[in-house]
Write a protein that holds these residues in place. Structure first.
Motif, short mmCIF file in Angstrom:
data_model
loop_
_atom_site.label_atom_id
_atom_site.label_comp_id
_atom_site.label_asym_id
_atom_site.label_seq_id
_atom_site.Cartn_x
_atom_site.Cartn_y
_atom_site.Cartn_z
N GLY A 97 0.80 -1.22 0.00
CA GLY A 97 0.00 0.00 0.00
C GLY A 97 0.83 1.26 0.00
O GLY A 97 0.33 2.35 -0.33
N LEU A 98 2.11 1.16 0.37
CA LEU A 98 2.99 2.32 0.36
C LEU A 98 3.56 2.59 -1.02
O LEU A 98 4.03 3.71 -1.29
CB LEU A 98 4.15 2.11 1.35
CG LEU A 98 3.78 1.94 2.83
CD1 LEU A 98 5.03 1.67 3.65
CD2 LEU A 98 3.04 3.17 3.33
N GLN A 104 -3.19 2.35 -2.85
CA GLN A 104 -3.32 3.65 -2.21
C GLN A 104 -4.68 4.27 -2.50
O GLN A 104 -5.30 4.89 -1.62
CB GLN A 104 -2.20 4.58 -2.69
CG GLN A 104 -0.81 4.16 -2.22
CD GLN A 104 0.28 5.03 -2.81
OE1 GLN A 104 0.03 5.87 -3.67
NE2 GLN A 104 1.51 4.83 -2.35
N GLN A 107 -7.31 2.55 -0.38
CA GLN A 107 -7.28 2.97 1.02
C GLN A 107 -8.04 4.27 1.24
O GLN A 107 -8.50 4.54 2.36
CB GLN A 107 -5.82 3.12 1.47
CG GLN A 107 -5.06 1.81 1.58
CD GLN A 107 -3.60 2.01 1.89
OE1 GLN A 107 -3.08 3.12 1.87
NE2 GLN A 107 -2.90 0.91 2.16
N LYS A 108 -8.19 5.08 0.18
CA LYS A 108 -8.89 6.35 0.31
C LYS A 108 -10.36 6.27 -0.10
O LYS A 108 -11.07 7.27 -0.04
CB LYS A 108 -8.19 7.41 -0.55
CG LYS A 108 -6.75 7.67 -0.16
CD LYS A 108 -6.10 8.68 -1.10
CE LYS A 108 -4.64 8.90 -0.73
NZ LYS A 108 -3.96 9.85 -1.67
#
Length: 455
Positions: A97-98, A104, A107-108
């Motif tokens: 996820g980084l 990413q 995650q939002k």
């Protein structure tokens, strides 16, 4: 004692809480029952006899992994892989996820994004199981139940054939998926975090036997055993302090009241003081679980290295021993790294600063917005580092206790993964039960247990 009985009655009188507890206990019983069901082709009676003869000599991370699975690992159970493949998959997904833009974005995306990430984690869990299951079967034949070409008494069929390896792999993968499903159901419809509770139950299953072994090995008439118990209680209190320690950041909320006929009421400005509780160990028990999942890899690779005297084999053996300094050093570095990593992804200081600004909250002496985010990030960094060092100390404490002569089966409970998981999970579960009790006007578990007088 009377207060405790009254608290149990209060818990049982809340229908929703009672149903959640019954469901949780049901899945725990199923999980423990499944840990005693052997793979097809394994003689459970012979395995039990071998374990009784080998338990005192068992060392290394294999013993710790066995405790994580509640004994399923050594018993060649259908749940032998336990929940650790899911933990490993979670680590990989969070690390990706980084760097992966798609993750990413998910995650939002809120709940829909989290559901997709959960689905990805599940598929990755299956992929990891497909790798770990054959490795476990190889380890089963080489170390746990040695097989050298002739039939071992623990095997009812030839373990080197396709008809043993293929169905056993499918069963092990299915067992992990079933365990993962039970953990998710406990989280959704039961009490506490289901995955953590399953791990805790597996660890606690070995605790009575560890106490009995320590008492039987005591040659001082019980004095040494008593000192070990007192030391264990002290370590438990230190772990409770670590889990509950917080740094309170003062916050002031300003509100204006313009209603009323008097000029005083129209111009009155009221301020409410509160605080943001930043935990010293904000990441909880997850860093040590993540680090332990990675430390299981050397133990898995040991069964795949054919040359027993090779440098690689000797290094893996040292790293696989939780009482060696090599293991403690690597373990400590991983814990510090994962503590900062998990804290960074679970505590969004920028979002906290935006929420404060939107709700009219300010930190005295700090400008709203970016300055507030930087201030919170600075505080978080300052408390996370000593918190991670304390976490490291607790994690390697079993090795220190073993150096002082504590039996290794009991030494595993002197901190380390086992104790931190137990303390964190028990406190989290108690907190959830307290929430139900307080919402129904009862004292919590940590109080006297008396019912409050509510008008």
């Amino acid at each position: 004692m009377k207060g405790f009985v009254q608290t149990i009655k209060n818990i049982w009188s809340i229908t929703e809480l009672r149903e959640k507890l019954i469901l949780t206990f049901f899945f725990l019983i199923v999980y423990r029952f499944g840990s005693y069901i052997p793979l097809p082709g394994i003689d459970v009676n012979e395995v039990t006899r071998l374990l009784a003869a080998q338990s005192e000599d068992q060392r290394g991370l294999l013993g710790l992994l066995n405790s994580f699975t509640g004994g399923s690992f050594n018993r060649a159970s259908i749940l032998a892989l336990g929940i650790m493949p899911y933990i490993s998959a979670s680590i990989v997904v969070q690390l990706m996820g980084l760097a992966v833009p798609y993750l990413q974005k998910l995650q939002k995306d809120g709940d829909s994004g989290r559901k997709k990430i959960t689905q990805i984690t599940r598929w990755l869990t299956i992929a990891i199981c497909l790798v770990q299951a054959p490795a476990y079967l190889t380890l089963l034949q080489t170390q746990l139940l040695p097989y050298n070409g002739g039939f071992h008494s623990a095997y009812l069929v030839d373990p080197g054939t396709f008809w043993f390896i293929f169905p056993s792999t499918i069963i092990l993968v299915t067992g992990t998926i079933f365990t993962m499903w039970m953990g998710e159901k406990i989280t959704d419809r039961g009490i506490g975090n289901g995955i953590s509770i399953l791990i805790m139950v597996g660890i606690l299953a070995d605790f009575p036997r560890a106490l009995i072994n320590a008492f039987e090995l005591d040659t001082t008439g019980g004095i040494m055993f008593l000192l070990e118990i007192v030391a264990l209680l002290v370590v438990i209190m230190l772990c409770v302090l670590l889990v509950q320690a917080v740094r309170k950041v003062p916050v002031q909320y300003v509100r204006r009241a313009q209603a009323g006929s008097s000029s005083y009421m129209r111009s009155m400005t009221d301020s409410v003081r509160s605080y943001i509780p930043l935990k010293v160990n904000a990441s909880g028990v997850m860093p040590i679980i993540f680090a332990q999942a990675i430390m299981f890899l050397p133990a898995t690779l040991v069964g795949l290295v054919s040359e027993a005297d090779s440098p690689m084999m000797m290094f893996l053996a040292k790293v696989s021993d939780p009482f060696s300094w090599q293991h403690s050093a690597i373990f400590a570095v991983l814990i510090v790294v994962f503590t900062f990593f998990y804290t960074a992804i679970t505590i969004p200081v920028n979002q906290m600063a935006d929420d404060l600004k939107r709700n009219g909250g300010i930190i005295p002496g700090i400008k709203p917005g970016k300055d507030t985010a930087d201030y919170l990030d600075d505080i978080l960094s300052k408390i996370t580092f000593p918190g991670s060092l304390f976490l490291v100390f607790v994690a390697i404490l079993p090795a220190i206790a073993h150096l002082f002569g504590v039996d290794q089966s009991l030494a595993m409970f002197y901190g380390g993964t086992s104790l931190l998981i137990m303390v964190a999970v028990i406190l989290d579960t108690i907190q959830q039960i307290n929430t139900y009790l307080l919402n129904h006007h009862y004292d919590g578990l940590m109080s006297t247990g008396r019912t409050k007088n509510v008008a």
